[in-house]
Design a protein around this motif. Structure first.
Motif, PDB file in Angstrom:
ATOM      1  N   THR A 110       0.942  -2.423  -6.215  1.00 28.03           N
ATOM      2  CA  THR A 110       0.915  -1.315  -5.257  1.00 28.03           C
ATOM      3  C   THR A 110      -0.432  -0.593  -5.350  1.00 28.03           C
ATOM      4  OG1 THR A 110       3.301  -1.014  -5.439  1.00 28.03           O
ATOM      5  CG2 THR A 110       2.032   0.825  -4.536  1.00 28.03           C
ATOM      6  N   LEU A 111      -1.108  -0.446  -4.219  1.00 28.27           N
ATOM      7  CA  LEU A 111      -2.423   0.200  -4.155  1.00 28.27           C
ATOM      8  C   LEU A 111      -2.313   1.540  -3.434  1.00 28.27           C
ATOM      9  CD1 LEU A 111      -4.619  -2.879  -3.111  1.00 28.27           C
ATOM     10  CD2 LEU A 111      -4.094  -2.074  -5.418  1.00 28.27           C
ATOM     11  N   ARG A 112      -3.094   2.499  -3.941  1.00 28.87           N
ATOM     12  CA  ARG A 112      -3.168   3.815  -3.286  1.00 28.87           C
ATOM     13  C   ARG A 112      -4.643   4.135  -3.024  1.00 28.87           C
ATOM     14  NH1 ARG A 112       1.238   4.232  -6.676  1.00 28.87           N
ATOM     15  NH2 ARG A 112       3.124   5.131  -5.724  1.00 28.87           N
ATOM     16  N   VAL A 113      -4.945   4.564  -1.817  1.00 34.61           N
ATOM     17  CA  VAL A 113      -6.321   4.814  -1.382  1.00 34.61           C
ATOM     18  C   VAL A 113      -6.693   6.281  -1.635  1.00 34.61           C
ATOM     19  CG1 VAL A 113      -7.909   4.779   0.572  1.00 34.61           C
ATOM     20  CG2 VAL A 113      -6.130   3.018   0.349  1.00 34.61           C
ATOM     21  N   SER A 114      -7.968   6.472  -2.065  1.00 31.77           N
ATOM     22  CA  SER A 114      -8.477   7.826  -2.353  1.00 31.77           C
ATOM     23  C   SER A 114      -8.764   8.585  -1.061  1.00 31.77           C
ATOM     24  CB  SER A 114      -9.759   7.743  -3.193  1.00 31.77           C
ATOM     25  OG  SER A 114     -10.384   8.996  -3.286  1.00 31.77           O
TER      26      SER A 114
ATOM     27  N   GLU B 232      -5.808   4.072  -7.183  1.00 31.53           N
ATOM     28  CA  GLU B 232      -4.782   3.739  -8.165  1.00 31.53           C
ATOM     29  C   GLU B 232      -4.179   2.375  -7.851  1.00 31.53           C
ATOM     30  OE1 GLU B 232      -1.779   6.715  -8.337  1.00 31.53           O
ATOM     31  OE2 GLU B 232      -3.148   8.346  -8.937  1.00 31.53           O
ATOM     32  N   MET B 233      -3.760   1.649  -8.934  1.00 30.93           N
ATOM     33  CA  MET B 233      -3.047   0.379  -8.768  1.00 30.93           C
ATOM     34  C   MET B 233      -1.921   0.319  -9.805  1.00 30.93           C
ATOM     35  SD  MET B 233      -5.990  -2.212 -10.294  1.00 30.93           S
ATOM     36  CE  MET B 233      -4.913  -3.649 -10.300  1.00 30.93           C
ATOM     37  N   THR B 234      -0.733  -0.129  -9.318  1.00 33.52           N
ATOM     38  CA  THR B 234       0.419  -0.238 -10.201  1.00 33.52           C
ATOM     39  C   THR B 234       1.013  -1.650 -10.057  1.00 33.52           C
ATOM     40  OG1 THR B 234       0.904   2.093  -9.822  1.00 33.52           O
ATOM     41  CG2 THR B 234       2.655   0.756 -10.819  1.00 33.52           C
ATOM     42  N   PRO B 235       1.111  -2.427 -11.153  1.00 32.85           N
ATOM     43  CA  PRO B 235       0.686  -2.090 -12.516  1.00 32.85           C
ATOM     44  C   PRO B 235      -0.837  -2.033 -12.627  1.00 32.85           C
ATOM     45  CG  PRO B 235       1.334  -4.390 -12.411  1.00 32.85           C
ATOM     46  CD  PRO B 235       1.670  -3.812 -11.066  1.00 32.85           C
ATOM     47  N   GLY B 236      -1.266  -1.510 -13.740  1.00 33.53           N
ATOM     48  CA  GLY B 236      -2.698  -1.395 -13.955  1.00 33.53           C
ATOM     49  C   GLY B 236      -3.294  -2.699 -14.443  1.00 33.53           C
TER      50      GLY B 236
ATOM     51  N   VAL C  31       0.847  -1.187   0.000  1.00 34.39           N
ATOM     52  CA  VAL C  31       0.000   0.000   0.000  1.00 34.39           C
ATOM     53  C   VAL C  31       0.889   1.246   0.000  1.00 34.39           C
ATOM     54  CG1 VAL C  31      -1.783   1.294   1.202  1.00 34.39           C
ATOM     55  CG2 VAL C  31      -1.813  -1.230   1.201  1.00 34.39           C
ATOM     56  N   GLY C  32       0.662   2.099  -0.996  1.00 35.80           N
ATOM     57  CA  GLY C  32       1.428   3.342  -1.072  1.00 35.80           C
ATOM     58  C   GLY C  32       0.716   4.485  -0.358  1.00 35.80           C
ATOM     59  N   ARG C  33       1.215   5.692  -0.573  1.00 37.34           N
ATOM     60  CA  ARG C  33       0.618   6.863   0.068  1.00 37.34           C
ATOM     61  C   ARG C  33      -0.758   7.173  -0.560  1.00 37.34           C
ATOM     62  NH1 ARG C  33       3.553   9.826   3.310  1.00 37.34           N
ATOM     63  NH2 ARG C  33       2.234  11.663   2.883  1.00 37.34           N
ATOM     64  N   PRO C  34      -1.710   7.638   0.225  1.00 42.17           N
ATOM     65  CA  PRO C  34      -3.040   7.988  -0.323  1.00 42.17           C
ATOM     66  C   PRO C  34      -2.932   9.115  -1.363  1.00 42.17           C
ATOM     67  CG  PRO C  34      -3.098   7.860   2.070  1.00 42.17           C
ATOM     68  CD  PRO C  34      -1.653   7.816   1.685  1.00 42.17           C
ATOM     69  N   VAL C  35      -3.931   9.174  -2.231  1.00 40.38           N
ATOM     70  CA  VAL C  35      -3.935  10.202  -3.287  1.00 40.38           C
ATOM     71  C   VAL C  35      -5.312  10.873  -3.339  1.00 40.38           C
ATOM     72  CG1 VAL C  35      -2.196   9.022  -4.683  1.00 40.38           C
ATOM     73  CG2 VAL C  35      -4.636   8.508  -5.019  1.00 40.38           C
ATOM     74  N   LYS C  36      -5.329  12.103  -3.849  1.00 38.30           N
ATOM     75  CA  LYS C  36      -6.605  12.771  -4.095  1.00 38.30           C
ATOM     76  C   LYS C  36      -7.267  12.154  -5.302  1.00 38.30           C
ATOM     77  CE  LYS C  36      -4.961  17.265  -2.418  1.00 38.30           C
ATOM     78  NZ  LYS C  36      -4.756  18.695  -2.797  1.00 38.30           N
ATOM     79  N   SER C  37      -8.567  12.017  -5.287  1.00 35.17           N
ATOM     80  CA  SER C  37      -9.271  11.447  -6.441  1.00 35.17           C
ATOM     81  C   SER C  37     -10.692  11.952  -6.475  1.00 35.17           C
ATOM     82  CB  SER C  37      -9.284   9.927  -6.367  1.00 35.17           C
ATOM     83  OG  SER C  37     -10.063   9.393  -7.401  1.00 35.17           O
ATOM     84  N   ARG C  38     -11.098  12.491  -7.628  1.00 35.29           N
ATOM     85  CA  ARG C  38     -12.481  12.889  -7.806  1.00 35.29           C
ATOM     86  C   ARG C  38     -13.319  11.729  -8.316  1.00 35.29           C
ATOM     87  NH1 ARG C  38     -13.318  18.216  -7.392  1.00 35.29           N
ATOM     88  NH2 ARG C  38     -11.490  19.604  -7.426  1.00 35.29           N
ATOM     89  N   GLU C  39     -12.642  10.709  -8.926  1.00 37.16           N
ATOM     90  CA  GLU C  39     -13.351   9.587  -9.549  1.00 37.16           C
ATOM     91  C   GLU C  39     -13.756   8.533  -8.541  1.00 37.16           C
ATOM     92  OE1 GLU C  39     -12.681   6.325 -13.172  1.00 37.16           O
ATOM     93  OE2 GLU C  39     -11.144   7.818 -12.704  1.00 37.16           O
TER      94      GLU C  39
END
Length: 778
Positions: free
Chosen positions: A735-739, A720-724, A704-712
Motif C-alpha cells: 500500500t502506497l501513500r502519496v505526500s 509511505e509504503m506498507t509493508p516497509g 494506493v491509500g489516502r495521501p499524507v502530509k510529509s516534510r521528508e
C-alpha cells in the motif's frame, strides 16, 4: 406315434443285439429301459469364449478353452441350416430321436460283425456325442466319450431320446450348430464364420455355408486353411446333395461349385499377449483368477474365465490408454539400448477407476528383447512385480500429515546439509533409525537454512522432510499413507523407518496413482478397480468386487496439499511441466539414481510414472544415462518421468473440460503463504507512477491509500509504503501513500492518483535441469 416309438425301441435292441443277448436281456425290456429318463442328463458346461471390453464397449482381449460364441437360430443364415441338414441329416424334422432307417442300417452291420460298428447317428445323436466330449474335463472322460463301445452308444441313444422330449427340433439344431467343431480352432458356427470369413453367421452366402457344412464330418481333413482342395471338393458334395434334395436348383449348385474358395481369416488369439492393452488385460485376468468373489478355488475361477462366455466390462479409457502408451514408448522405447523400462497407471479421482495401465515392454518371455511377463505397473498379486522404491513421491504423505495436524504453510524448519535420524518411533512406540548414518540432499546448495512447508516441498529437500517427519511423527506419516491405500507391492505393510518419507518402501505405480487421486478428489480415497460389470453367456449379471471409497482426510487438508503440490509444477523441481490447467504433483528420485518417478494429478485424472532398470536399479543406475543416442546425465524425476506424465495427461484430457482446485482454508495462511521471502524495494521518494511500475515488475500487488502530509518527501512523491522495505512474502500487496508536502494550503487540490494498470500473468521460466534436493534413501 406309439408304433414308431415301439419300432425305434425294437431297432435299438437290434442295434445292441450282441450285448443284450450276452446279458440275457429281452428286447422288450431293453426298449422299455431305454425310453426311461437317464440320470445325470445335463446340457450345461459347453465352453463359451469370454471377452474383456474397454469402457466404450470395444474388445480388449478374448479368453477361451474352445473358441465358441453361442448365437440364437435367428442369427444363423437359413442357407447354412439347410446345408448342414442336407449333408448330415436331411430327415431330421421327420424322424424322432432315432432315425429308423439309419438304425436298421446299423443293425445289419452290427449283426454281421458281432459288435457295435455303426450307430446310424442322426443329428440329435451327433449333438449328444459332441456334448459329452465337450463336457469331459479329463483325458479319461474324453476317451470314454469317444470310445467305440456298446456302453457309449447306449448312453448316446438314451440321451438323444430324452433331449427330443425336452427340446424342440429347432432348439436341437441350434445347439448342434453351436457345439460342432469346424476346424482350425473354431467351435460353433458363429466363431467359424468369423474365423474363416470375418463375418457373422447370419451373413453367410451359399458357397460359404456349404463349405462350413462340409467341414463338420472330418474337421481336420477338410480344414480349408490347410487342405483347400479337399475342402472345395467336400463343399461341392454338399452343394450336390442340396440340389438332389431339391433344396436349391441344379444350375445354382453347379455355378457355385465352380467358384474358388475365398477366405478372409481372422485368427482370434486367446489371452492378453495379442491385446492392444496387454498389461491392463493381464491385470483384469489376474483379478478374476485370484479374487474369491469369482470362485472359491483357482480351478473354478479359471474355468469361469475360459469357459463361461463372460462379457467383462472394464474401466479402461481407450484415449487415456493410447496416450499413456505413446508417451511411455516415446521416452523409453521397448527395445532401448540402455535396457531401461517404464510403467504408468492412470486413475480417476473419486471413483478409483483405472483408466490406463501401460508398460513400455510387450507381454512375453523376458529372454526376448523388449518383452516381459512382469507387470511393473501393478502389485505382486496382479503382476508378479515386487515393486520399486518410490523416492520423494512419499514426501506428499508427510506433508499431508503435517497439514492434517494444522501446520500452516508458513511453518519453517531448519534443514541441515546432513541429517542423522535419531529419536524416531514407530507406531508401536519402538525406537527406529540408524544413528550412525547421516542422510543428505542430492543437489549442492540445498540445506543449511530454513524452509517452509511450501518451499521445502517445492525444492524437495530431504533433510527438511526428515525434520518434518520427526515433528509430525513417523507413525502419523505412515498412517496417512495407509489411509490413502499405500502398502508394499508384496502386500506387506509399509516399513516404519525414518527414510519412509524419502520413499524407501517398494510400491507399485498403481497404488501411488490411486493415493494421489485422493488428493485430487479432495481427500476421498477409492481403492483402484478395473472391472465394472460382468455378464455370463445367459446374460445374467455376476457379482464383481465392490467399489470401496472413503473420506480419508479432511477436504480442507486435501485442498492445502493441492495448493502446495501445485507449486512443484510452477516453481519447484518439475517447473515447466504444467498442463495449462490446474495440476499438482511430486517428483521422486531414488537413491544413487537407481530409479525415477513422477506422480501428479488434476481434479479429473491422476497418474504415476516409474522409470528404472528391471535388471536392478542399483546395479544399473541412471547417473549418466545415454539411451538410443540421447544422453541425459543424471536422471531425476523431472528428467524423464515428468515429461511422460505431461504428454500422457495432455492426451488423455484433451477433450475433458478443466475444473479447478479449491482454495485452502484461511488458517493455513496464518503465518503467510510459505513462499520464499523476497526483498521489497524502497520506493519512497519516487513519483507514484514510477513506484507502481517498479513494484509491479517485482511481481508485487499495489494499492494506493489516502495521501499524507510529509516534510521528508516532496509533494506528489511516495511518502509511505506498507509493508516497509525489507524481506516480505512474494506477491505481497504493498500500500502506497502519496505526500501532500509539509501541509496543504486551504483550497489546494490533492495530487492526482494515476490509474493502476491491470495485473498481467507472471512470466514463465524454462524447466530446471534436475530436481533440487532429491536423493532417496540409502
Amino acid at each position: 406315434m406309439s408304433t414308431l416309438s415301439g419300432l425305434s425301441g425294437l431297432l435299438v435292441a437290434l442295434v445292441l443285439l450282441p450285448t443284450t443277448c450276452a446279458a440275457g436281456i429281452g428286447a422288450r425290456d431293453a426298449a422299455r429301459w431305454f425310453r426311461s429318463e437317464p440320470e445325470g442328463l445335463t446340457t450345461s458346461g459347453v465352453p463359451q469364449r469370454s471377452r474383456i471390453l474397454d469402457a466404450g464397449g470395444r474388445t480388449i482381449a478374448t479368453f477361451f478353452y474352445q473358441n465358441r460364441v453361442d448365437v440364437p437360430l435367428s442369427q444363423i443364415a437359413p442357407v447354412l441350416r439347410i446345408a448342414v441338414l442336407a449333408i448330415e441329416d436331411s430327415r431330421f424334422y421327420d424322424h424322432g430321436a432315432i432315425d429308423a432307417q439309419g438304425t436298421l442300417r446299423a443293425f445289419l452291420s452290427n449283426l454281421g460283425s458281432g459288435q457295435v460298428t455303426q450307430g446310424g447317428s442322426g443329428l440329435t445323436q451327433q449333438y449328444v456325442k459332441n456334448l459329452l466330449i465337450t463336457q469331459a474335463e479329463s483325458d479319461a472322460e474324453r476317451r470314454e466319450a469317444q470310445e467305440v463301445s456298446a456302453a457309449r452308444k447306449i448312453r448316446e441313444l438314451r440321451y438323444a431320446v430324452a433331449l427330443e422330449k425336452r427340446f424342440t427340433k429347432d432348439e436341437i439344431l441350434r445347439r448342434y450348430l453351436n457345439i460342432a467343431y469346424y476346424g482350425d480352432g473354431a467351435y460353433g458356427v458363429e466363431a467359424a464364420s468369423r474365423h474363416y470369413f470375418s463375418k457373422h453367421a447370419s451373413e453367410l452366402n451359399l458357397a460359404e455355408a456349404a463349405l462350413l457344412a462340409g467341414i463338420i464330418r472330418y474337421p481336420y481333413a477338410y480344414d480349408p486353411t490347410q487342405h483347400p482342395t479337399a475342402a472345395r471338393d467336400r463343399r461341392n458334395v454338399v452343394l450336390k446333395r442340396m440340389a438332389d434334395l431339391g433344396w436349391i436348383d441344379r444350375a445354382t449348385a453347379d455355378a457355385t461349385a465352380n467358384l474358388p474358395i475365398r477366405l478372409k481369416v481372422d485368427d482370434v488369439k486367446s489371452g492378453c499377449v495379442s491385446s492392444e492393452a496387454p498389461f491392463f488385460c493381464d491385470y483384469v485376468q489376474r483379478e478374476i483368477l485370484t479374487n474369491p468373489v469369482f470362485g472359491q478355488t483357482p480351478d473354478v475361477r479359471e474355468k469361469l474365465l475360459k469357459r463361461g462366455g463372460l462379457t467383462i466390462r472394464t474401466t479402461m479409457d481407450r484415449r487415456a490408454q493410447k496416450a499413456a502408451q505413446r508417451a511411455v514408448d516415446a521416452h523409453v522405447p521397448p527395445k532401448n539400448s540402455a535396457g531401461k523400462a517404464a510403467a504408468e497407471v492412470m486413475v480417476e479421482p473419486g471413483t478409483g477407476e483405472i483408466k490406463a495401465m501401460v508398460v513400455d515392454r510387450r507381454l512375453g518371455p523376458d529372454k526376448e528383447r523388449g518383452k516381459t511377463w512382469i507387470n511393473f505397473a501393478a502389485d505382486a498379486s496382479h503382476g508378479s512385480s515386487i515393486g520399486m522404491q518410490a523416492g520423494s513421491t512419499f514426501k506428499a504423505f508427510t506433508l499431508a500429515a503435517a497439514l492434517d495436524e494444522g501446520m500452516p504453510f508458513g511453518t519453517r524448519l531448519f534443514a541441515p546439509r546432513k541429517y542423522t535420524p535419531v529419536g524416531y518411533r514407530n507406531c508401536d512406540g519402538e525406537r527406529v533409525g540408524d544413528p550412525s548414518k547421516a542422510l543428505g540432499n542430492a543437489a549442492d546448495g540445498e540445506g543449511g537454512k530454513k524452509f517452509s512447508l511450501v518451499t521445502g516441498t517445492q525444492h524437495s529437500v530431504n533433510t527438511f522432510f526428515l525434520a518434518l517427519e520427526k515433528e509430525v511423527g513417523l507413525c502419523d506419516s505412515v498412517k496417512m499413507a495407509e489411509k490413502l491405500g499405500m502398502r508394499q507391492a508384496s502386500g506387506k505393510p509399509l516399513e516404519e523407518v525414518p527414510s519412509f518419507t524419502l520413499g524407501s518402501n517398494p510400491v507399485s505405480p498403481l497404488r501411488l496413482a490411486a493415493a494421489y487421486a485422493a488428493f485430487g478428489a479432495r481427500g476421498k480415497y477409492c481403492a483402484p478397480i478395473a472391472i465394472k460389470k460382468i455378464t455370463n453367456a445367459a446374460g445374467e449379471e455376476l457379482e464383481v468386487p465392490p467399489r470401496e471409497c472413503r473420506q480419508a482426510m479432511d477436504k480442507g487438508v486435501a485442498d492445502a496439499v493441492n495448493h502446495v503440490l501445485t507449486g512443484v509444477l510452477t516453481k519447484g523441481t518439475a517447473r515447466g511441466m504444467g498442463l495449462g490447467r490446474d495440476a499438482a504433483g511430486k517428483t521422486g528420485t531414488v537413491d544413487d539414481y537407481s530409479a525415477a518417478w513422477f506422480a501428479g494429478y488434476t481434479p479429473e485424472l491422476a497418474a504415476a510414472v516409474w522409470v528404472g532398470d528391471p535388471r536392478g536399479g542399483y546395479k544399473y543406475p541412471m547417473d549418466s544415462l545415454c539411451m538410443d543416442g540421447r544422453c541425459y546425465g543424471a536422471v531425476f524425476g523431472a528428467t524423464i518421468p515428468a515429461p511422460i506424465w505431461r504428454q500422457s495427461m495432455l492426451g488423455a484430457l484433451s477433450d475433458t473440460p478443466a475444473s479447478s482446485f479449491r482454495r485452502p482454508p484461511s488458517h493455513f495462511f496464518s503465518e503467510g503463504s510459505g513462499e520464499e521471502k523476497v526483498k521489497l524495494l524502497d520506493v519512497r521518494g519516487l513519483k507514484l507512477d514510477e513506484a507502481v511500475k517498479r513494484l509491479r515488475a517485482a511481481e508485487f500487488k499495489v494499492r494506493v491509500g489516502r495521501p499524507v502530509k510529509s516534510r521528508e518527501f516532496a509533494r506528489g512523491s511516495v511518502a509511505e509504503m506498507t509493508p516497509g522495505p525489507g524481506s516480505v512474502e512474494p506477491g505481497e500487496t504493498v500500500t502506497l501513500r502519496v505526500s501532500t508536502g509539509p501541509g496543504p494550503r486551504d483550497g489546494d487540490p490533492l495530487p492526482p492518483i494515476p490509474p493502476i494498470p491491470p495485473i498481467t500473468p507472471p512470466p514463465t521460466f524454462p524447466a530446471l535441469p534436475g530436481e533440487g534436493g532429491q536423493q532417496a534413501p540409502g
